[in-house]
Write an enzyme that holds these catalytic residues in place. Structure first.
Site, mmCIF file in Angstrom:
data_model
loop_
_atom_site.group_PDB
_atom_site.id
_atom_site.type_symbol
_atom_site.label_atom_id
_atom_site.label_comp_id
_atom_site.label_asym_id
_atom_site.label_seq_id
_atom_site.Cartn_x
_atom_site.Cartn_y
_atom_site.Cartn_z
ATOM 1 N N LYS A 130 0.887 -1.207 -0.077
ATOM 2 C CA LYS A 130 0.007 -0.072 -0.123
ATOM 3 C C LYS A 130 0.993 1.359 0.086
ATOM 4 O O LYS A 130 1.645 1.506 0.838
ATOM 5 C CB LYS A 130 -0.653 0.168 1.157
ATOM 6 N N GLU A 179 10.207 0.736 9.981
ATOM 7 C CA GLU A 179 11.146 1.899 9.802
ATOM 8 C C GLU A 179 10.393 3.365 10.228
ATOM 9 O O GLU A 179 9.373 3.797 9.627
ATOM 10 C CB GLU A 179 11.649 1.768 8.323
HETATM 11 N N1 LIG Z 1 11.718 5.698 9.098
HETATM 12 C C1 LIG Z 1 11.610 5.924 7.867
HETATM 13 O O1 LIG Z 1 12.567 5.802 6.618
HETATM 14 C C2 LIG Z 1 10.449 6.998 7.347
HETATM 15 C C3 LIG Z 1 9.450 7.540 8.562
HETATM 16 N N2 LIG Z 1 8.564 8.291 8.106
HETATM 17 C C4 LIG Z 1 7.722 9.012 9.362
HETATM 18 O O2 LIG Z 1 6.556 9.120 8.746
HETATM 19 C C5 LIG Z 1 6.087 10.572 9.109
HETATM 20 C C6 LIG Z 1 5.378 11.006 7.935
HETATM 21 O O3 LIG Z 1 4.990 10.356 7.153
HETATM 22 P P1 LIG Z 1 3.384 10.135 7.041
HETATM 23 O O4 LIG Z 1 3.186 9.231 5.778
HETATM 24 O O5 LIG Z 1 2.624 11.162 7.575
HETATM 25 O O6 LIG Z 1 3.457 8.558 8.137
HETATM 26 P P2 LIG Z 1 2.247 7.951 8.544
HETATM 27 O O7 LIG Z 1 2.616 6.846 9.309
HETATM 28 O O8 LIG Z 1 0.741 8.513 8.766
HETATM 29 O O9 LIG Z 1 1.977 7.240 6.966
HETATM 30 C C7 LIG Z 1 2.776 6.153 6.615
HETATM 31 C C8 LIG Z 1 1.926 4.930 5.610
HETATM 32 O O10 LIG Z 1 1.359 4.359 6.710
HETATM 33 C C9 LIG Z 1 -0.224 4.419 6.377
HETATM 34 N N3 LIG Z 1 -1.056 4.281 7.557
HETATM 35 C C10 LIG Z 1 -1.406 5.492 7.917
HETATM 36 N N4 LIG Z 1 -2.219 5.032 9.165
HETATM 37 C C11 LIG Z 1 -2.101 3.625 9.153
HETATM 38 C C12 LIG Z 1 -2.702 2.561 9.896
HETATM 39 N N5 LIG Z 1 -3.614 2.826 11.209
HETATM 40 N N6 LIG Z 1 -2.439 1.360 9.804
HETATM 41 C C13 LIG Z 1 -1.686 1.108 8.682
HETATM 42 N N7 LIG Z 1 -1.112 1.900 7.722
HETATM 43 C C14 LIG Z 1 -1.506 3.141 8.195
HETATM 44 C C15 LIG Z 1 -0.219 5.512 5.651
HETATM 45 O O11 LIG Z 1 -1.295 5.397 4.692
HETATM 46 C C16 LIG Z 1 0.978 5.567 4.701
HETATM 47 O O12 LIG Z 1 0.851 4.835 3.614
HETATM 48 C C17 LIG Z 1 7.037 11.063 9.826
HETATM 49 O O13 LIG Z 1 6.801 11.049 11.191
HETATM 50 C C18 LIG Z 1 8.304 10.464 9.553
HETATM 51 O O14 LIG Z 1 9.062 10.285 10.779
HETATM 52 C C19 LIG Z 1 8.569 8.730 6.812
HETATM 53 C C20 LIG Z 1 9.134 8.373 5.865
HETATM 54 C C21 LIG Z 1 10.407 7.190 6.091
#
Ligand SMILES: NC(=O)C1=CN([C@@H]2O[C@H](COP(=O)(O)OP(=O)(O)OC[C@H]3O[C@@H](n4cnc5c(N)ncnc54)[C@H](O)[C@@H]3O)[C@@H](O)[C@H]2O)C=CC1
Ligand code: BAL
Length: 500
Positions: A189, A265
């Site tokens: 996804k 991650e």
């Molecule tokens: N460790 C890494 O490489 C990365 C970490 N991040 C973190 O993500 C954050 C920002 O990106 P966002 O997209 O807003 O993060 P997010 O965690 O809201 O979304 C990431 C993914 O998770 C999905 N998602 C959201 N809620 C979910 C749920 N309840 N169950 C399963 N999937 C769900 C979203 O649709 C998206 O595909 C930042 O805090 C950043 O730290 C972002 C990119 C890379």
């Protein structure tokens, strides 16, 4: 199932798939729901694509399970390798268009960022095309004259993957390629904001010859499609990249469903520590890149910069001068322009969130702030100026929380002991950087820092052959390198009694 999209800056018009990709076909979502994807450079809608609900995720998992049971589990490593090598050729052929989709959907600068993502994606794909059948092999264990054991590294089966918007196709490739090389099938996804590139990429999988159901792409809302995937009883493992809060939810879903293993991650608040003996220009260049590249939307962004007291003012002056010359919106604030190195942040909500942190720092904490470049008040899109705060107390909200934008906090430290204490004073542990010419300081920092990645005299300088992942609240498990395939294999031990 397709919509025509025009990218005038590159003279491109192409057909964009907008359906769910299940069994190598693009289909509508069962309930017909769709998501609008917005161009963050303008705030205008680019296209709408179908959004998967739980029932669609179930169809995708059924397809992946059938493909695994009937076809993919019967392929040899060399067959999987051949398919991945074919995929390399196709990515190479379409890399400019794929990079353009990333810029259109995420706002990342085309020349200084998106094209680099595609080169990394090609490298990742080559790495795992070569790794199939060579990494993650079992062992023969001699036990006695009458008995020996053998371990087998076997795939999980169906793997669910959920990826974020900051490096849409790169984050997907970090997960998919190693997973496929290991012999699993996938339901993935993409993030709601940035689904276009992975949907287009799915066509290359068909063209390369991947059988139906081996990879399925289900764009959709995280709380619906993401939750359904993490909770699905026939998904044998889940891999997630995104915020720590959502990582916890994914882990909860995995535990409550079928106890599927997870790779997470998550977020970070990574420190860069600059000692007085450092090559200051080198430290400035890497620290600026480490917070302003991708508009700071990096989980490994060095958003906390600690500088030894004696060189603090000199560092600040050099940092601002370098950032002003290097990190720019460009004359037209168009991420397709060559002079754009700072694009918009991903969405209006992230824009408001990041601006909220800046306002808090100024108004609530009375911190000193520097912003670089001006933005006309009526500028379109979600552009945020490269920003840094100075002399920030360690307990400041800006020092504790991940901002995920082009905002750094730059503070001082007295000596080596204080430096490592400040650097480790965080709930996260994804990455870190140290700048010094003293081998003792560098190796003691590497020893003592609690982070999954440490850069010495560089920052955010990742390589696809090196394992990547976090300590503490930054996640579980590793991706890239050998780890990026081993994480999709589980060990089976066989004991042979040879007396019979
Ligand atoms: N460790 C890494 O490489 C990365 C970490 N991040 C973190 O993500 C954050 C920002 O990106 P966002 O997209 O807003 O993060 P997010 O965690 O809201 O979304 C990431 C993914 O998770 C999905 N998602 C959201 N809620 C979910 C749920 N309840 N169950 C399963 N999937 C769900 C979203 O649709 C998206 O595909 C930042 O805090 C950043 O730290 C972002 C990119 C890379
Ligand atoms: N550079 C890719 C992972 C991240 O920092 O967001």
């Amino acid at each position: 199932m397709f919509t025509s999209i025009n990218i005038p800056q590159l003279g491109i018009r192409y057909e964009q798939p907008v359906g769910l990709f299940i069994n190598n076909k693009f289909v509508k979502s069962k309930n017909g729901s769709q998501i609008d994807t917005i161009n963050p450079s303008t705030g205008e809608k680019t296209a709408s694509f179908y959004a998967a609900g739980a029932a669609d995720v179930d169809d995708a998992v059924k397809a992946a399970k059938h493909a695994y049971d009937e076809v993919w589990s019967k392929t040899s490593p060399s067959e999987r390798s051949d398919l991945l090598w074919k995929l390399v050729e196709l990515i190479e052929r379409d890399k400019k268009l794929l990079a353009a989709l990333e810029t259109l959907d995420s706002g990342k600068p085309y020349h200084s960022n998106a094209l680099g993502d595609l080169e990394q994606i090609i490298s990742v794909t080559k790495y795992y095309a070569g790794a199939a059948g060579k990494i993650g092999l079992g062992k023969q264990i001699p036990i006695s004259q009458d008995k020996y054991a053998v371990t087998f590294q076997v795939p999980y089966g169906v793997v669910g993957q959920v990826v974020p918007w900051n490096y849409p196709l790169a984050m997907a490739s970090w997960k998919m390629q190693g997973c496929l090389a290991a012999g699993n099938t996938i339901v993935i996804k993409p993030a709601e904001n940035t689904s276009l590139s992975l949907l287009y990429f799915a066509q290359l999988l068909v063209e390369a010859g991947f059988p139906p159901g081996v990879v399925n792409v289900v764009p959709g809302h995280g709380g619906e499609a993401g939750t359904a995937l993490a909770s699905h009883p026939n998904v044998d493992k889940v891999a997630f990249t995104g915020s720590t809060n959502v990582g916890k939810l994914v882990m909860e879903c995995a535990g409550k469903s079928n106890l599927k293993p997870v790779t997470l991650e998550c977020g970070g608040k990574s420190p860069a520590v600059v000692f007085e003996d450092a090559k200051i220009e080198n430290a400035v260049e890497w620290c600026a890149m480490g917070i302003f590249y991708n508009s700071g939307q990096n989980c490994t962004a060095n958003s906390r910069i600690y500088v030894q007291e004696s060189i603090y003012e000199k560092f600040l002056e050099a940092f601002k001068s370098h950032a002003t010359k290097t990190w720019k919106f460009g004359a037209k604030r168009d991420p397709f322009d060559e002079d754009c190195t700072v694009g918009p942040v991903i969405s209006e909500s992230q824009y408001k969130r990041i601006k909220g942190y800046i306002e808090h720092g100024v108004k609530e904490e009375g911190l000193q702030v520097e912003t670089i470049h001006e933005l006309p008040p009526d500028s379109k899109g979600y552009f945020i100026q490269p920003t840094f705060f100075t002399n920030v107390p360690q307990n400041s909200k800006l020092n504790r929380e991940e901002i995920f934008g082009p905002v750094a906090v730059i503070s001082t430290f007295k000596d080596e002991d204080e430096a490592i204490k400040l650097a480790n004073d965080t709930d996260y542990g994804l990455a870190s950087a140290v700048f010094t010419q003293d081998i003792g300081i560098a190796t003691r920092f590497v020893r003592d820092i609690k982070a999954g990645t440490v850069w010495v005299n560089s920052s955010n300088d990742e390589d696809i052959s090196v394992p990547f992942g976090g300590f503490k609240m930054s996640g579980i498990g590793r991706e890239l390198g050998e780890a990026g395939m081993e994480t999709y294999l589980q060990t089976k031990s066989a004991h042979f009694n040879i007396t019979v």
